[in-house]
Design an enzyme around this catalytic site. Structure first.
Site, PDB file in Angstrom:
ATOM      1  CG  PHE A   1     -11.807  -3.968   0.092  1.00 15.24           C
ATOM      2  CD1 PHE A   1     -11.315  -5.117  -0.527  1.00 15.24           C
ATOM      3  CD2 PHE A   1     -11.350  -3.659   1.368  1.00 15.24           C
ATOM      4  CE1 PHE A   1     -10.393  -5.930   0.109  1.00 15.24           C
ATOM      5  CE2 PHE A   1     -10.427  -4.472   2.012  1.00 15.24           C
ATOM      6  CZ  PHE A   1      -9.947  -5.616   1.384  1.00 15.24           C
TER       7      PHE A   1
ATOM      8  CG  ASP B   1     -17.063  -0.286   5.016  1.00 12.58           C
ATOM      9  OD1 ASP B   1     -16.330   0.522   5.605  1.00 12.58           O
ATOM     10  OD2 ASP B   1     -16.644  -1.356   4.528  1.00 12.58           O
TER      11      ASP B   1
ATOM     12  CE  LYS C   1      -8.818   1.164   5.123  1.00 11.63           C
ATOM     13  NZ  LYS C   1      -7.491   0.591   4.927  1.00 11.63           N
TER      14      LYS C   1
HETATM   15  C1  LIG Z   1     -14.102   0.399   3.121  1.00  8.82           C
HETATM   16  C2  LIG Z   1     -13.308  -0.651   3.833  1.00  8.82           C
HETATM   17  N1  LIG Z   1     -13.930  -1.539   4.599  1.00  8.82           N
HETATM   18  C3  LIG Z   1     -13.267  -2.504   5.272  1.00  8.82           C
HETATM   19  C4  LIG Z   1     -11.895  -2.613   5.173  1.00  8.82           C
HETATM   20  C5  LIG Z   1     -11.172  -3.686   5.940  1.00  8.82           C
HETATM   21  O1  LIG Z   1     -10.494  -3.125   7.010  1.00  8.82           O
HETATM   22  P1  LIG Z   1      -9.350  -3.978   7.776  1.00  8.82           P
HETATM   23  O2  LIG Z   1      -8.222  -4.148   6.814  1.00  8.82           O
HETATM   24  O3  LIG Z   1      -9.016  -3.121   8.965  1.00  8.82           O
HETATM   25  O4  LIG Z   1      -9.976  -5.273   8.162  1.00  8.82           O
HETATM   26  C6  LIG Z   1     -11.199  -1.699   4.369  1.00  8.82           C
HETATM   27  C7  LIG Z   1      -9.732  -1.809   4.225  1.00  8.82           C
HETATM   28  O5  LIG Z   1      -9.150  -1.354   3.285  1.00  8.82           O
HETATM   29  C8  LIG Z   1     -11.919  -0.694   3.689  1.00  8.82           C
HETATM   30  O6  LIG Z   1     -11.301   0.192   2.901  1.00  8.82           O
END
Ligand SMILES: Cc1ncc(COP(=O)(O)O)c(C=O)c1O
Length: 395
Positions: A135, A220, A249
């Site tokens: 994700f 990520d 986050k």
């Molecule tokens: C691993 C990861 N990357 C990217 C995102 C996307 O982040 P945002 O909701 O701040 O755009 C999330 C959100 O849950 C995530 O868990």
């Protein structure tokens, strides 16, 4: 349905499956609803409130900064963003920082950076290999990167340049690599996709392959970073260093911010090639600087590791008692339990009634991502409620 919930139904787009609770206040690991009911929060804004709700360190940094400078354009130097960048560089394996506003935006920028690198060093290679079950965010580009059909199907055609391959399998990365590949992008541990931990040697094998091919490794760490896995960054536990890392986050414990970090060799943007109006906003940066400094100086990752082990042990005990639990997995304060049947929503509601917030990860799984500042007492309380909730569902 309360007044506010009725208004939400009237005015808000239907994108979120909300629980029937309107939260109005938070402190530490607790939140309160509009009727004054208290909840222990094991969702923490989807792994955002790293220091809990309204931690004095974060709140005071914001309060101070809002009286000094709210926003300037990135045409000018501002002090909080430089302080934050220095702190992140001094405490990671990366050398350069770009600041933005969310996780998806950080990942978009990371992919642009990798493509820019491809233009510079790899004959225009542009493709990024990502994993199924990952994700990476909700923008079109990150939906294409996210290897889950349920997020993709409604929005085709998606931007090209992403290849989704099986997670935790180095052979498929080798097979998918072509002269067009500029990077592999992975979550060290998949969060939203299921709290999926890789084999211990997977990331090292990916790193070695990227080195051999001269392509970049993007990690990520939007969910895993800032202590959640028991170290400041998850990569530390797998013996690898990424070329590019993204954060968001937990970075400011509740204030929106994202970051791209890169090794000097991969930080190939030149002025005008990437940007953001609000990225590096002084208030967000002050909140983040204070949060990250506190996380480091107070060994919050160490607390996440210790309390995370305690939580895992407790969840395993619960799985002995409740046959419905078929798997317990996680690391630090990111963990999940899986059920033999699709009872996650019922368990979420039964926990809610008893004063505990938990996240439905899948129809048959729950995820736990409490503030990193909790202690064993809060874990005991959460496990007690979960135990009662599971018993109530069986009856
Ligand atoms: C691993 C990861 N990357 C990217 C995102 C996307 O982040 P945002 O909701 O701040 O755009 C999330 C959100 O849950 C995530 O868990």
């Amino acid at each position: 349905m309360s007044h506010w919930q009725e208004l939400e139904q009237k005015y808000f787009m239907r994108t979120f499956e909300r629980l029937p609770v309107t939260l109005v206040r938070g402190k530490g690991a607790r939140v309160w609803d509009e009727d004054g009911r208290e909840y222990l929060d094991f969702v923490a804004g989807w792994a955002v409130n790293s220091l809990g709700h309204c931690h004095p360190v974060t709140t005071e940094a914001v309060t101070e900064q809002v009286h000094i400078l709210l926003q300037t354009s990135n045409q000018f130097y501002t002090i909080p963003q430089v302080q934050l960048a220095e702190l992140l560089v001094q405490n990671s394996c990366l050398d350069k920082v770009f600041l933005c506003n969310s996780g998806a935006e950080a990942n978009e920028g990371a992919v642009k950076l990798a493509r820019r690198y491809g233009k510079h060093h790899l004959n225009g290679a542009f493709e990024v290999i990502t994993a199924t079950g990952s994700f990476h965010g909700r923008t079109l580009g990150m939906v294409a990167a996210t290897g889950q059909p349920k997020f993709q199907e409604l929005y085709v055609p998606l931007p090209s340049g992403f290849v989704n391959i099986e997670y935790n399998n180095i052979e498929v990365i080798r097979a998918a690599t072509s002269p067009q590949t500029c990077a592999v992008m992975l979550e060290p541990v998949q969060g939203e996709g299921g709290v999926n931990l890789p084999d211990d040697n997977y990331l090292a094998a990916v790193r070695a392959w990227c080195d051999q091919q001269g392509i970049l490794l993007i990690l990520d760490e939007i969910q895993t970073g800032i202590g959640r896995m028991g170290t400041l960054f998850a990569y530390e536990q797998y013996g690898v260093e990424p070329d590019i890392m993204t954060l968001a986050k937990g970075l400011a414990s509740g204030i929106p911010i994202g970051a791209i970090l890169a090794k000097e060799s991969a930080a190939v943007f030149t002025p005008g090639e990437h940007g953001s109006t609000f990225g590096g906003n002084p208030v967000a940066c002050a909140a983040s600087y204070a949060t990250v400094k506190f996380v480091i100086e107070n060994d919050i990752p160490g607390n996440a590791r210790k309390v995370g082990e305690y939580l895992m042990a407790g969840l395993k005990d619960l799985s002995q008692k409740h046959q419905a639990i078929t798997d317990v997995r996680g690391r630090g304060l990111l963990s999940a339990i899986e059920f033999s049947q699709d009872i996650a929503q019922a368990v979420v509601m039964a926990c809610l009634e008893r004063g505990l917030l938990v996240n439905k990860l899948k129809p048959n799984a729950l995820r736990f991502m409490p503030p990193l500042t909790i202690g064993n007492a809060e874990v005991d309380e959460a496990l007690g409620i979960l135990d009662k909730a599971l018993t109530s569902i069986k009856d």
